[in-house]
Design a protein around this motif. Structure first.
Motif, short mmCIF file in Angstrom:
data_model
loop_
_atom_site.label_atom_id
_atom_site.label_comp_id
_atom_site.label_asym_id
_atom_site.label_seq_id
_atom_site.Cartn_x
_atom_site.Cartn_y
_atom_site.Cartn_z
N SER A 153 -71.68 -74.64 43.87
CA SER A 153 -72.55 -74.07 43.13
C SER A 153 -73.75 -75.02 44.25
CB SER A 153 -72.43 -73.76 42.02
OG SER A 153 -72.76 -75.47 41.46
N ARG A 154 -74.07 -75.92 45.18
CA ARG A 154 -75.28 -76.82 45.57
C ARG A 154 -74.72 -76.19 46.51
NH1 ARG A 154 -73.04 -82.54 43.71
NH2 ARG A 154 -73.49 -82.93 41.77
N THR A 155 -74.03 -75.10 47.47
CA THR A 155 -74.64 -74.23 48.77
C THR A 155 -74.10 -73.47 48.30
OG1 THR A 155 -71.91 -73.78 48.85
CG2 THR A 155 -72.49 -76.22 49.81
N THR A 156 -75.34 -72.74 49.20
CA THR A 156 -75.77 -71.23 48.94
C THR A 156 -74.62 -70.37 50.01
OG1 THR A 156 -77.92 -71.29 49.65
CG2 THR A 156 -77.76 -69.47 49.82
N PRO A 157 -73.75 -69.57 49.28
CA PRO A 157 -73.28 -68.36 49.90
C PRO A 157 -73.20 -67.85 50.58
CG PRO A 157 -73.48 -67.95 47.16
CD PRO A 157 -74.33 -69.95 47.74
N PRO A 158 -72.15 -67.41 51.79
CA PRO A 158 -73.31 -65.41 52.84
C PRO A 158 -73.43 -64.67 51.63
CG PRO A 158 -71.21 -67.36 53.34
CD PRO A 158 -71.16 -67.54 51.74
N ALA A 159 -74.26 -63.90 52.09
CA ALA A 159 -74.24 -62.46 51.54
C ALA A 159 -74.96 -61.73 52.22
CB ALA A 159 -75.99 -63.08 50.11
N ILE A 160 -74.39 -60.61 52.71
CA ILE A 160 -74.56 -60.03 53.37
C ILE A 160 -74.41 -58.20 53.01
CG2 ILE A 160 -73.29 -58.69 55.76
CD1 ILE A 160 -74.09 -62.02 55.52
N TYR A 161 -75.52 -57.99 53.60
CA TYR A 161 -76.02 -56.43 53.16
C TYR A 161 -75.91 -55.29 54.23
CZ TYR A 161 -79.08 -53.16 50.59
OH TYR A 161 -79.05 -51.46 50.33
N LEU A 162 -74.92 -54.50 54.59
CA LEU A 162 -75.12 -53.48 55.61
C LEU A 162 -75.79 -52.33 55.55
CD1 LEU A 162 -70.99 -53.77 56.17
CD2 LEU A 162 -72.96 -54.98 57.13
N ASP A 163 -77.04 -51.74 56.17
CA ASP A 163 -77.53 -51.28 55.90
C ASP A 163 -77.18 -49.69 57.21
OD1 ASP A 163 -79.88 -49.30 55.05
OD2 ASP A 163 -80.53 -49.75 56.79
N GLY A 164 -77.88 -48.98 57.00
CA GLY A 164 -77.70 -47.53 57.78
C GLY A 164 -77.00 -46.18 57.60
N GLY A 165 -77.04 -45.10 57.60
CA GLY A 165 -76.24 -43.81 57.63
C GLY A 165 -75.17 -43.66 57.12
N PHE A 166 -75.37 -42.78 56.77
CA PHE A 166 -73.29 -42.31 56.15
C PHE A 166 -73.38 -41.95 57.57
CE2 PHE A 166 -76.36 -38.64 56.58
CZ PHE A 166 -75.49 -38.11 56.48
N PHE B 237 -79.93 -61.31 50.60
CA PHE B 237 -79.77 -60.71 52.01
C PHE B 237 -79.44 -60.85 52.64
CE2 PHE B 237 -78.18 -58.11 47.79
CZ PHE B 237 -76.23 -58.31 47.24
N GLU B 238 -78.61 -61.27 53.98
CA GLU B 238 -78.76 -61.11 55.00
C GLU B 238 -78.97 -59.61 55.45
OE1 GLU B 238 -76.82 -62.47 59.13
OE2 GLU B 238 -75.99 -63.32 57.13
N VAL B 239 -80.10 -59.12 55.73
CA VAL B 239 -79.79 -57.36 57.14
C VAL B 239 -79.00 -57.29 57.34
CG1 VAL B 239 -80.81 -55.35 56.45
CG2 VAL B 239 -81.27 -56.51 54.42
N LEU B 240 -77.83 -56.89 58.03
CA LEU B 240 -76.79 -56.33 58.78
C LEU B 240 -77.82 -54.61 59.29
CD1 LEU B 240 -73.93 -58.22 59.31
CD2 LEU B 240 -76.45 -58.67 59.54
N ARG B 241 -77.75 -53.87 60.24
CA ARG B 241 -78.08 -52.68 60.39
C ARG B 241 -77.00 -52.19 61.30
NH1 ARG B 241 -80.81 -47.95 58.55
NH2 ARG B 241 -80.56 -46.85 60.72
N VAL B 242 -76.90 -51.40 60.86
CA VAL B 242 -75.47 -50.30 61.40
C VAL B 242 -75.84 -48.97 62.13
CG1 VAL B 242 -72.65 -49.79 61.22
CG2 VAL B 242 -74.06 -51.74 60.18
N ASP B 243 -76.25 -48.64 62.77
CA ASP B 243 -77.61 -47.88 64.00
C ASP B 243 -75.82 -46.46 63.89
OD1 ASP B 243 -79.46 -48.49 63.41
OD2 ASP B 243 -79.13 -49.61 64.77
N GLY B 244 -75.39 -45.01 65.19
CA GLY B 244 -74.51 -44.78 64.52
C GLY B 244 -74.68 -43.14 64.73
N ASP B 245 -74.32 -42.73 64.26
CA ASP B 245 -73.92 -41.08 64.41
C ASP B 245 -72.39 -41.04 63.23
OD1 ASP B 245 -75.74 -40.17 66.06
OD2 ASP B 245 -74.01 -40.20 67.37
N ASP B 246 -72.98 -39.77 62.36
CA ASP B 246 -71.74 -39.87 61.55
C ASP B 246 -70.66 -39.74 61.73
OD1 ASP B 246 -70.27 -39.27 59.05
OD2 ASP B 246 -70.77 -37.18 58.43
N TYR B 247 -69.70 -40.29 61.79
CA TYR B 247 -67.79 -39.72 62.40
C TYR B 247 -67.06 -38.60 61.90
CZ TYR B 247 -65.32 -42.05 59.47
OH TYR B 247 -64.42 -42.18 58.12
#
Length: 345
Positions: free
Chosen positions: A76-89, A201-211
């Motif tokens: 708890s003395r360190t900050t654990p990673p927190a990742i947020y993946l944002d993008g379309g469906f 959160f550290e926001v990671l943007r995921v761009d692209g088309d709906d596969y």
């Protein structure tokens, strides 16, 4: 002689809290997901950049596994990673999230949708939920959506306590963290909670088309009801339901049990499908589609099929991203179902 088709409307599942915990693993659809099996689109460099960052996070968590700080209870003395993946469906966010869970290890990670975690708190209580999840190195939250103020406060507190106990977090959504709840409730009244979530959160943007649209058309015409019934008839593991009867049944089953509702179902035929005009009914249907997709259950759509399944008002409202995700996933499952029409039983 094969048994006649079962009906989901005849199933009244009971799900003990122990199963809710045991089910917090990547779903069948993503059982083999890995960073190596994800195919980044060169036209959207953010996809490869996200993979690279998640690989780093997995390596960091792996290196900490045997670290002296964790053994001494000092994480708890360190900050654990927190990742947020944002993008379309349909850009592969869930594939990436499950890949991270697999990379860390399913025994060391917890994976579930937002609603599964809120349901878990309801079943276990807050303190027991924190204790259960705090034993993991990573908690993954798919489909992060804040649909009401109570969920906002609940999830903010849950994530805060997990992070304080050294648990890494990873989430996916179609909405940036500081926009969660927008259009669904008076988000400004809960701005402090929402901003507290966003700050983690550290926001990671995921761009692209709906596969999924590359292989399926979500607005495809439905099959003849007679044809749906004939294909389902005599198939082991198949279920056949009237659309209205099923929607009514879903209102009597808690969404946390929709997965159990599908136990043993390998094909679902729906007859009399038509546009849904009532929002609470539509949202329950969205949850069912998600559980069908998780389990790779092909669907045969009778009636009007996926055509105008949700109203224009729904597709323009605060829950629009949920509806579009459901249409994308249902289109994929319906395409799988159509392949069975010409296949032998």
């Amino acid at each position: 002689m094969n048994a006649p088709p079962r009906h989901l409307t005849d199933v009244h599942p009971s799900v003990p809290p122990e199963r809710l915990l045991a089910d917090l693993v990547p779903p069948r659809h993503f059982a083999d997901a890995s960073f190596g099996s994800y195919r980044p689109d060169p036209a959207h460099p953010s996809q490869q950049a996200t993979v690279d960052r998640l690989v780093e996070v997995a390596a960091t968590l792996d290196a900490e596994q045997g670290g002296w700080r964790r053994r001494l209870g000092l994480a708890s003395r360190t900050t654990p990673p927190a990742i947020y993946l944002d993008g379309g469906f349909g850009v592969g966010k869930t594939h990436l999230l499950t890949s991270l869970a697999h990379a860390v290890g399913t025994r060391s990670s917890s994976y579930g949708t937002f609603v599964e975690y809120t349901n878990l708190v309801g079943a276990l209580g807050f303190a027991r939920t924190v204790d259960a999840l705090a034993s993991k190195r990573l908690v993954c939250i798919d489909e992060f959506e804040l649909d009401d103020p109570g969920d906002t406060v609940l999830m903010s507190r849950l994530l805060r306590e997990l992070a304080d106990r050294g648990v890494a977090l990873a989430a996916t959504s179609n909405t940036l963290p500081d926009s969660l709840g927008e259009g669904r409730f008076a988000a400004e009244d809960f701005l402090r909670e929402i901003q507290a979530l966003a700050a983690r959160f550290e926001v990671l943007r995921v761009d692209g088309d709906d596969y999924r649209h590359r292989a399926a058309v979500t607005g495809a015409q439905g099959l003849e009801d007679r044809e749906v019934a004939e294909v389902v008839d005599g198939r082991d593991g198949a279920a056949l339901d009237d659309f209205d009867a099923l929607l009514s049944h879903l209102s009597q089953v808690h969404p946390s049990r929709y997965g159990a509702l599908l136990d043993g179902v390998d094909l679902l035929g729906l007859i009399g499908v038509h546009p849904v005009t009532e929002q609470s009914t539509a949202l329950r249907l969205v949850v069912l589609v998600d559980r069908l997709y998780d389990r790779d259950v092909p669907v045969l759509l009778g009636g009007s099929g996926g055509t105008d399944l949700f109203t224009e008002e729904m597709l323009a409202g605060g829950y629009r991203k949920k509806y579009y995700r459901a249409l994308s996933r249902l289109g994929s499952l319906a395409e799988d179902g159509r392949r069975l029409v010409s296949s032998p039983a």
